[in-house]
Design a protein around this motif. Structure first.
Motif, PDB file in Angstrom:
ATOM      1  N   ASN A  58     -26.100  10.400  -3.041  1.00 29.88           N
ATOM      2  CA  ASN A  58     -26.397   9.311  -4.178  1.00 29.88           C
ATOM      3  C   ASN A  58     -25.800   9.765  -5.587  1.00 29.88           C
ATOM      4  OD1 ASN A  58     -27.979  11.778  -4.398  1.00 29.88           O
ATOM      5  ND2 ASN A  58     -29.940  11.022  -5.130  1.00 29.88           N
ATOM      6  N   VAL A  59     -24.741  10.838  -5.230  1.00 29.67           N
ATOM      7  CA  VAL A  59     -24.175  11.406  -6.436  1.00 29.67           C
ATOM      8  C   VAL A  59     -22.570  11.684  -5.933  1.00 29.67           C
ATOM      9  CG1 VAL A  59     -23.849  13.090  -8.019  1.00 29.67           C
ATOM     10  CG2 VAL A  59     -26.196  12.391  -7.772  1.00 29.67           C
ATOM     11  N   LEU A  60     -21.705  11.162  -6.527  1.00 23.83           N
ATOM     12  CA  LEU A  60     -20.430  11.381  -6.054  1.00 23.83           C
ATOM     13  C   LEU A  60     -19.737  12.707  -5.588  1.00 23.83           C
ATOM     14  CD1 LEU A  60     -17.863   9.446  -5.280  1.00 23.83           C
ATOM     15  CD2 LEU A  60     -16.980   9.628  -7.912  1.00 23.83           C
ATOM     16  N   TYR A  61     -20.273  13.655  -6.578  1.00 25.49           N
ATOM     17  CA  TYR A  61     -20.148  14.914  -6.272  1.00 25.49           C
ATOM     18  C   TYR A  61     -20.561  15.558  -5.078  1.00 25.49           C
ATOM     19  CZ  TYR A  61     -21.142  19.758  -6.369  1.00 25.49           C
ATOM     20  OH  TYR A  61     -21.512  21.186  -6.041  1.00 25.49           O
ATOM     21  N   ARG A  62     -21.584  14.988  -4.742  1.00 20.38           N
ATOM     22  CA  ARG A  62     -22.321  15.555  -3.361  1.00 20.38           C
ATOM     23  C   ARG A  62     -21.955  14.720  -2.343  1.00 20.38           C
ATOM     24  NH1 ARG A  62     -28.677  16.160  -4.810  1.00 20.38           N
ATOM     25  NH2 ARG A  62     -28.533  14.016  -5.254  1.00 20.38           N
ATOM     26  N   LEU A  63     -21.556  13.456  -2.434  1.00 17.75           N
ATOM     27  CA  LEU A  63     -21.024  12.589  -1.337  1.00 17.75           C
ATOM     28  C   LEU A  63     -19.472  13.254  -0.976  1.00 17.75           C
ATOM     29  CD1 LEU A  63     -21.198  10.046  -0.200  1.00 17.75           C
ATOM     30  CD2 LEU A  63     -19.748   8.779  -1.883  1.00 17.75           C
ATOM     31  N   GLY A  64     -18.894  13.859  -1.736  1.00 16.34           N
ATOM     32  CA  GLY A  64     -17.519  14.606  -1.594  1.00 16.34           C
ATOM     33  C   GLY A  64     -17.957  15.834  -0.565  1.00 16.34           C
ATOM     34  N   LEU A  65     -19.067  16.531  -0.788  1.00 14.63           N
ATOM     35  CA  LEU A  65     -19.419  17.724   0.098  1.00 14.63           C
ATOM     36  C   LEU A  65     -19.949  17.189   1.496  1.00 14.63           C
ATOM     37  CD1 LEU A  65     -21.537  19.622  -2.639  1.00 14.63           C
ATOM     38  CD2 LEU A  65     -19.171  20.248  -1.513  1.00 14.63           C
ATOM     39  N   VAL A  66     -20.577  15.858   1.447  1.00 17.29           N
ATOM     40  CA  VAL A  66     -20.947  15.492   2.588  1.00 17.29           C
ATOM     41  C   VAL A  66     -19.502  15.115   3.517  1.00 17.29           C
ATOM     42  CG1 VAL A  66     -21.972  13.331   3.823  1.00 17.29           C
ATOM     43  CG2 VAL A  66     -23.069  14.555   1.894  1.00 17.29           C
ATOM     44  N   SER A  67     -18.883  14.516   2.762  1.00 16.40           N
ATOM     45  CA  SER A  67     -17.379  14.027   3.525  1.00 16.40           C
ATOM     46  C   SER A  67     -16.809  15.212   4.192  1.00 16.40           C
ATOM     47  CB  SER A  67     -16.647  13.444   2.465  1.00 16.40           C
ATOM     48  OG  SER A  67     -15.331  13.131   2.894  1.00 16.40           O
ATOM     49  N   THR A  68     -16.573  16.114   3.461  1.00 15.58           N
ATOM     50  CA  THR A  68     -15.992  17.283   4.056  1.00 15.58           C
ATOM     51  C   THR A  68     -16.795  18.083   5.195  1.00 15.58           C
ATOM     52  OG1 THR A  68     -16.534  18.788   2.026  1.00 15.58           O
ATOM     53  CG2 THR A  68     -14.471  17.778   2.233  1.00 15.58           C
ATOM     54  N   SER A  69     -18.133  17.944   4.868  1.00 15.80           N
ATOM     55  CA  SER A  69     -18.997  18.953   6.087  1.00 15.80           C
ATOM     56  C   SER A  69     -19.034  17.813   7.109  1.00 15.80           C
ATOM     57  CB  SER A  69     -20.424  18.750   5.289  1.00 15.80           C
ATOM     58  OG  SER A  69     -20.401  19.631   4.525  1.00 15.80           O
TER      59      SER A  69
END
Length: 179
Positions: A58-69
């Motif tokens: 729900n936040v772009l920053y965390r979305l980036g973490l999800v993507s790499t994980s």
């Protein structure tokens, strides 16, 4: 008088039925759409980003973490699948090329771990540099099959999937850097 079990059943059964229809994801669909429409494969992007069990998209920053994980999980699985392909290949040139690619993909996995760490510390330029290096490893892998004797890569589906994963992360970084 009703038994204690029937009283508990009256309370629990409606909760269970309700939970079947409750979307536990915190995903911000408009944000996911904004990211995924900029990638190579919209549907693949959506499935990757929505696969996060914590739903922290729900936040772009965390979305980036999800993507790499998620990329780390998929790359690990893909590398195992490439190992299975290698078992069935008898041509020594192709075996060497696939083995080299497997080594490259091991390196891509390591680079994605570094990218996740950079994303976690919000070092987006560093993350972008690492992702560019990871993408170059995939390009190097594919180029082996273009040299003489030229053969179609038996693992191109796998390397393309990794390229799409890297692309999702790059799109997110570009969005973060432009905001």
């Amino acid at each position: 008088m009703a038994s204690p079990i029937s009283c508990i059943s009256i309370l629990i059964i409606p909760l269970l039925v309700t939970s079947l229809f409750y979307d536990v994801s915190n995903a911000d669909r408009p944000l996911l759409e904004k990211v995924c429409k900029q990638t190579f494969d919209h549907d693949f992007c959506m499935s990757v980003l929505l696969s996060d069990p914590e739903g922290l998209t729900n936040v772009l920053y965390r979305l980036g973490l999800v993507s790499t994980s998620v990329s780390l999980k998929i790359i690990s699985t893909t590398n195992g699948e490439i190992g299975n392909v290698l078992i069935g290949v008898t041509d020594p040139v192709d075996r060497t090329r696939i083995s080299n690619c497997q080594t490259d993909i091991d390196d891509v996995y390591d680079k994605m771990q570094l990218a996740r760490n950079a994303a976690g510390s919000q070092s987006y330029w560093e993350e972008a540099r690492i992702l560019a290096s990871a993408k170059q490893k995939i390009i190097d892998c594919e180029k082996q099959f273009e040299s003489s004797p030229k053969h179609a890569s038996p693992i191109s589906d796998h390397t393309y999937k990794i390229t799409k994963l890297i692309n999702i992360s790059v799109v997110i970084i570009n969005m973060l850097l432009s905001s």
